[in-house]
Motif scaffolding. Structure first.
Motif, mmCIF file in Angstrom:
data_model
loop_
_atom_site.group_PDB
_atom_site.id
_atom_site.type_symbol
_atom_site.label_atom_id
_atom_site.label_comp_id
_atom_site.label_asym_id
_atom_site.label_seq_id
_atom_site.Cartn_x
_atom_site.Cartn_y
_atom_site.Cartn_z
ATOM 1 N N GLY A 129 12.214 0.467 -0.050
ATOM 2 C CA GLY A 129 10.484 0.306 -0.133
ATOM 3 C C GLY A 129 9.921 0.884 -0.553
ATOM 4 O O GLY A 129 9.132 1.527 0.063
ATOM 5 N N VAL A 153 8.152 0.468 6.259
ATOM 6 C CA VAL A 153 8.831 -1.054 5.634
ATOM 7 C C VAL A 153 8.881 -1.336 7.238
ATOM 8 O O VAL A 153 9.129 -2.217 7.278
ATOM 9 C CB VAL A 153 9.858 -0.555 4.556
ATOM 10 C CG1 VAL A 153 10.483 -1.695 4.648
ATOM 11 C CG2 VAL A 153 9.384 -0.139 3.503
ATOM 12 N N LEU A 175 11.873 -5.445 -2.871
ATOM 13 C CA LEU A 175 12.374 -6.409 -3.198
ATOM 14 C C LEU A 175 11.211 -7.296 -3.848
ATOM 15 O O LEU A 175 12.310 -7.944 -4.168
ATOM 16 C CB LEU A 175 11.500 -7.057 -1.300
ATOM 17 C CG LEU A 175 11.131 -7.843 -1.222
ATOM 18 C CD1 LEU A 175 12.258 -8.843 -0.799
ATOM 19 C CD2 LEU A 175 10.339 -8.476 -0.056
ATOM 20 N N ASN A 176 10.647 -6.681 -4.386
ATOM 21 C CA ASN A 176 9.660 -6.796 -5.195
ATOM 22 C C ASN A 176 10.277 -6.920 -6.971
ATOM 23 O O ASN A 176 9.224 -5.997 -6.772
ATOM 24 C CB ASN A 176 8.291 -6.740 -4.643
ATOM 25 C CG ASN A 176 7.438 -7.692 -5.593
ATOM 26 O OD1 ASN A 176 6.818 -8.616 -6.088
ATOM 27 N ND2 ASN A 176 6.264 -8.058 -4.357
ATOM 28 N N SER A 194 7.806 0.270 -3.266
ATOM 29 C CA SER A 194 6.662 0.023 -3.851
ATOM 30 C C SER A 194 6.496 0.321 -4.983
ATOM 31 O O SER A 194 7.333 -0.353 -6.014
ATOM 32 C CB SER A 194 5.569 -0.141 -2.631
ATOM 33 O OG SER A 194 4.403 -0.415 -3.684
ATOM 34 N N VAL A 216 0.606 -1.243 0.024
ATOM 35 C CA VAL A 216 0.054 0.032 -0.279
ATOM 36 C C VAL A 216 0.936 1.167 -0.009
ATOM 37 O O VAL A 216 2.279 1.448 0.996
ATOM 38 C CB VAL A 216 -0.722 0.590 1.378
ATOM 39 C CG1 VAL A 216 -2.111 1.695 1.088
ATOM 40 C CG2 VAL A 216 -1.613 -1.561 1.320
ATOM 41 N N HIS A 259 16.547 -4.127 -4.296
ATOM 42 C CA HIS A 259 16.612 -4.586 -3.132
ATOM 43 C C HIS A 259 16.473 -5.004 -2.160
ATOM 44 O O HIS A 259 15.308 -4.338 -2.214
ATOM 45 C CB HIS A 259 18.004 -3.025 -2.777
ATOM 46 C CG HIS A 259 18.835 -2.754 -1.851
ATOM 47 N ND1 HIS A 259 18.418 -3.192 -0.597
ATOM 48 C CD2 HIS A 259 20.270 -3.440 -1.485
ATOM 49 C CE1 HIS A 259 19.296 -3.218 0.318
ATOM 50 N NE2 HIS A 259 20.438 -2.813 -0.703
ATOM 51 N N ASN A 260 17.369 -6.006 -1.519
ATOM 52 C CA ASN A 260 16.572 -6.719 -0.227
ATOM 53 C C ASN A 260 17.121 -6.169 1.330
ATOM 54 O O ASN A 260 18.309 -7.018 1.384
ATOM 55 C CB ASN A 260 16.296 -8.131 -0.427
ATOM 56 C CG ASN A 260 15.527 -8.955 0.947
ATOM 57 O OD1 ASN A 260 15.161 -8.663 1.046
ATOM 58 N ND2 ASN A 260 15.335 -10.364 -0.226
ATOM 59 N N ALA A 266 17.063 -7.100 4.399
ATOM 60 C CA ALA A 266 16.918 -8.220 4.908
ATOM 61 C C ALA A 266 18.757 -8.856 5.223
ATOM 62 O O ALA A 266 18.848 -9.645 5.521
ATOM 63 C CB ALA A 266 15.932 -9.103 4.549
ATOM 64 N N PHE A 290 9.080 -5.372 10.418
ATOM 65 C CA PHE A 290 10.032 -6.585 10.725
ATOM 66 C C PHE A 290 10.109 -6.039 12.377
ATOM 67 O O PHE A 290 10.395 -5.572 13.284
ATOM 68 C CB PHE A 290 11.903 -5.569 10.248
ATOM 69 C CG PHE A 290 11.906 -5.502 8.828
ATOM 70 C CD1 PHE A 290 11.139 -5.988 7.232
ATOM 71 C CD2 PHE A 290 13.081 -4.621 7.788
ATOM 72 C CE1 PHE A 290 11.158 -5.845 6.461
ATOM 73 C CE2 PHE A 290 12.778 -4.156 6.778
ATOM 74 C CZ PHE A 290 11.958 -5.063 5.485
ATOM 75 N N SER A 332 1.168 5.960 -1.517
ATOM 76 C CA SER A 332 -0.003 6.966 -2.349
ATOM 77 C C SER A 332 0.805 7.560 -2.509
ATOM 78 O O SER A 332 1.617 8.298 -2.433
ATOM 79 C CB SER A 332 -0.533 7.157 -1.589
ATOM 80 O OG SER A 332 -0.730 8.783 -1.550
HETATM 81 C C1 LIG Z 1 3.749 -0.639 2.651
HETATM 82 S S1 LIG Z 1 4.953 -0.747 1.105
HETATM 83 C C2 LIG Z 1 5.208 1.399 2.365
HETATM 84 C C3 LIG Z 1 5.870 1.778 0.307
HETATM 85 C C4 LIG Z 1 6.693 3.764 0.579
HETATM 86 N N1 LIG Z 1 7.976 3.427 0.801
HETATM 87 C C5 LIG Z 1 5.387 4.375 1.584
HETATM 88 O O1 LIG Z 1 5.881 4.218 2.475
HETATM 89 O O2 LIG Z 1 4.220 4.257 0.624
HETATM 90 C C6 LIG Z 1 6.533 -1.877 1.481
HETATM 91 C C7 LIG Z 1 7.353 -2.405 0.718
HETATM 92 O O3 LIG Z 1 8.286 -2.088 1.336
HETATM 93 C C8 LIG Z 1 8.415 -3.518 0.931
HETATM 94 N N2 LIG Z 1 10.091 -4.138 1.068
HETATM 95 C C9 LIG Z 1 8.821 -5.127 2.373
HETATM 96 N N3 LIG Z 1 10.208 -5.777 2.882
HETATM 97 C C10 LIG Z 1 11.050 -5.248 2.606
HETATM 98 C C11 LIG Z 1 12.703 -5.737 2.383
HETATM 99 N N4 LIG Z 1 13.262 -6.405 2.855
HETATM 100 N N5 LIG Z 1 13.880 -5.269 1.736
HETATM 101 C C12 LIG Z 1 12.790 -4.427 0.205
HETATM 102 N N6 LIG Z 1 11.591 -3.697 0.252
HETATM 103 C C13 LIG Z 1 10.761 -4.207 1.369
HETATM 104 C C14 LIG Z 1 8.075 -4.307 0.021
HETATM 105 O O4 LIG Z 1 7.534 -4.792 -0.697
HETATM 106 C C15 LIG Z 1 6.590 -2.515 -0.126
HETATM 107 O O5 LIG Z 1 6.810 -2.596 -1.837
#
Ligand SMILES: C[S@@+](CC[C@H](N)C(=O)[O-])C[C@H]1O[C@@H](n2cnc3c(N)ncnc32)[C@H](O)[C@@H]1O
Length: 276
Positions: free
Chosen positions: A110, A219, A140-141, A112, A77, A200-201, A203, A223, A79
């Motif tokens: 992160g 994000v 990550l995705n 999105s 999610v 990029h992950n 974790a 965790f 915006s």
């Molecule tokens: C709720 S969204 C937040 C998007 C944006 N930063 C915001 O505040 O609107 C969380 C995002 O973190 C990413 N995410 C989760 N785990 C992650 C990881 N280990 N490394 C990188 N991104 C990650 C998810 O794929 C998702 O797109």
């Protein structure tokens, strides 16, 4: 002391997460367990599956199915100009600092589907700084990154985004930044000229540059403490001296390994500055 009992389902979730790590290399072992369990349960329900073991069989035998599951497992999610006061504070308190730099590197971790990155590109354009910036936007995705690279969002969302843009201190007419075509808003290509979208992950991956600004909003709430500490370590070492860190509304640097090496720049908006 009463130690909470693990249910059979908790053990199944744990084993699924271990299998995913071994098989696909995606590490969810240090995500907050309650949210992870909820996302898995919803995915099982939505897919009409009967059990976690059925899910496990599917995701370990089919990469495409795993990608679908990955999208269900993470909360994506987002915006444009989410929490507009954050952008207003960034404009008022961070932009004057950035003006003193000849070149600015920003990392959105992160990101999105990219809405927050386009918001930042608009803000920097209006402040006359975009040409000096390179924005690294990572997630990550890979699927959400593909949407981000296209920069095409639903036209239905634009009314709300216009309102948030104005609250965030927007200086123009928001519709100048996109072209409407059928039910889509296609954002101007110049907004992504200085953006690099990449996987990029947080974790498992390490730092890949030194940044003047790191934004990681909404994000870290997913965790556990161990992973939050890892990521804060990564951010601290990826920020240059006096670099800026921006977190989400429900996130903070309190009780993290480097909390004393930051000062609060705008407390309410979770904007911090590295001081040593
Ligand atoms: C709720 S969204 C937040 C998007 C944006 N930063 C915001 O505040 O609107 C969380 C995002 O973190 C990413 N995410 C989760 N785990 C992650 C990881 N280990 N490394 C990188 N991104 C990650 C998810 O794929 C998702 O797109």
């Amino acid at each position: 002391m009463i130690v909470p009992q693990q249910t059979f389902e908790d053990i199944e979730v744990q084993s699924l997460i271990e299998e995913i790590y071994t098989f696909w290399g995606h590490d969810f072992r240090n995500y907050a367990p309650s949210s992870l369990k909820r996302r898995i349960q919803s995915f099982i329900y939505a897919e009409g599956l009967s059990s976690i073991s059925q899910l496990q069989k599917n995701i370990l035998s089919d990469r495409l199915y795993f990608n679908k599951f990955l999208l269900g497992l993470t909360v994506n999610v987002t915006s444009m100009f989410r929490d507009p006061n954050f952008y207003l504070a960034f404009r008022n308190e961070v932009i004057p600092i950035l003006r003193t730099y000849p070149f600015i590197r920003i990392w959105h971790a992160g990101c999105s589907s990219g809405e927050e990155v386009y918001s930042m590109a608009i803000l920097l354009t209006e402040e006359g700084l975009y040409q000096r910036c390179r924005i690294y936007a990572t997630d990550l995705n890979e699927q959400v990154l593909q949407t981000a690279r296209r920069g095409i969002f639903s036209l239905k969302l634009m009314q709300n985004y216009t309102r948030l843009y104005i609250q965030a201190g927007g200086k123009k007419s928001f519709s100048e930044y996109y072209t409407a075509a059928y039910d889509h808003a296609i954002f101007s290509p110049y907004l992504r000229e200085n953006i690099i979208f990449a996987q990029h992950n947080l974790a498992i991956d390490n730092s890949f540059n030194e940044f003047h600004v790191i934004i990681c909003r909404n994000v870290l709430i997913y965790f556990n403490q161990t992973l939050q500490s890892r990521v804060h370590e990564l951010f601290y070492h990826s920020l240059c001296s006096f670099g800026i860190l921006g977190l989400g509304k429900q996130e903070s640097i309190s009780f993290t390994p480097h909390e004393h090496e930051y000062k609060e720049l705008v407390k309410r908006e979770k904007l911090y500055r590295r001081v040593n």
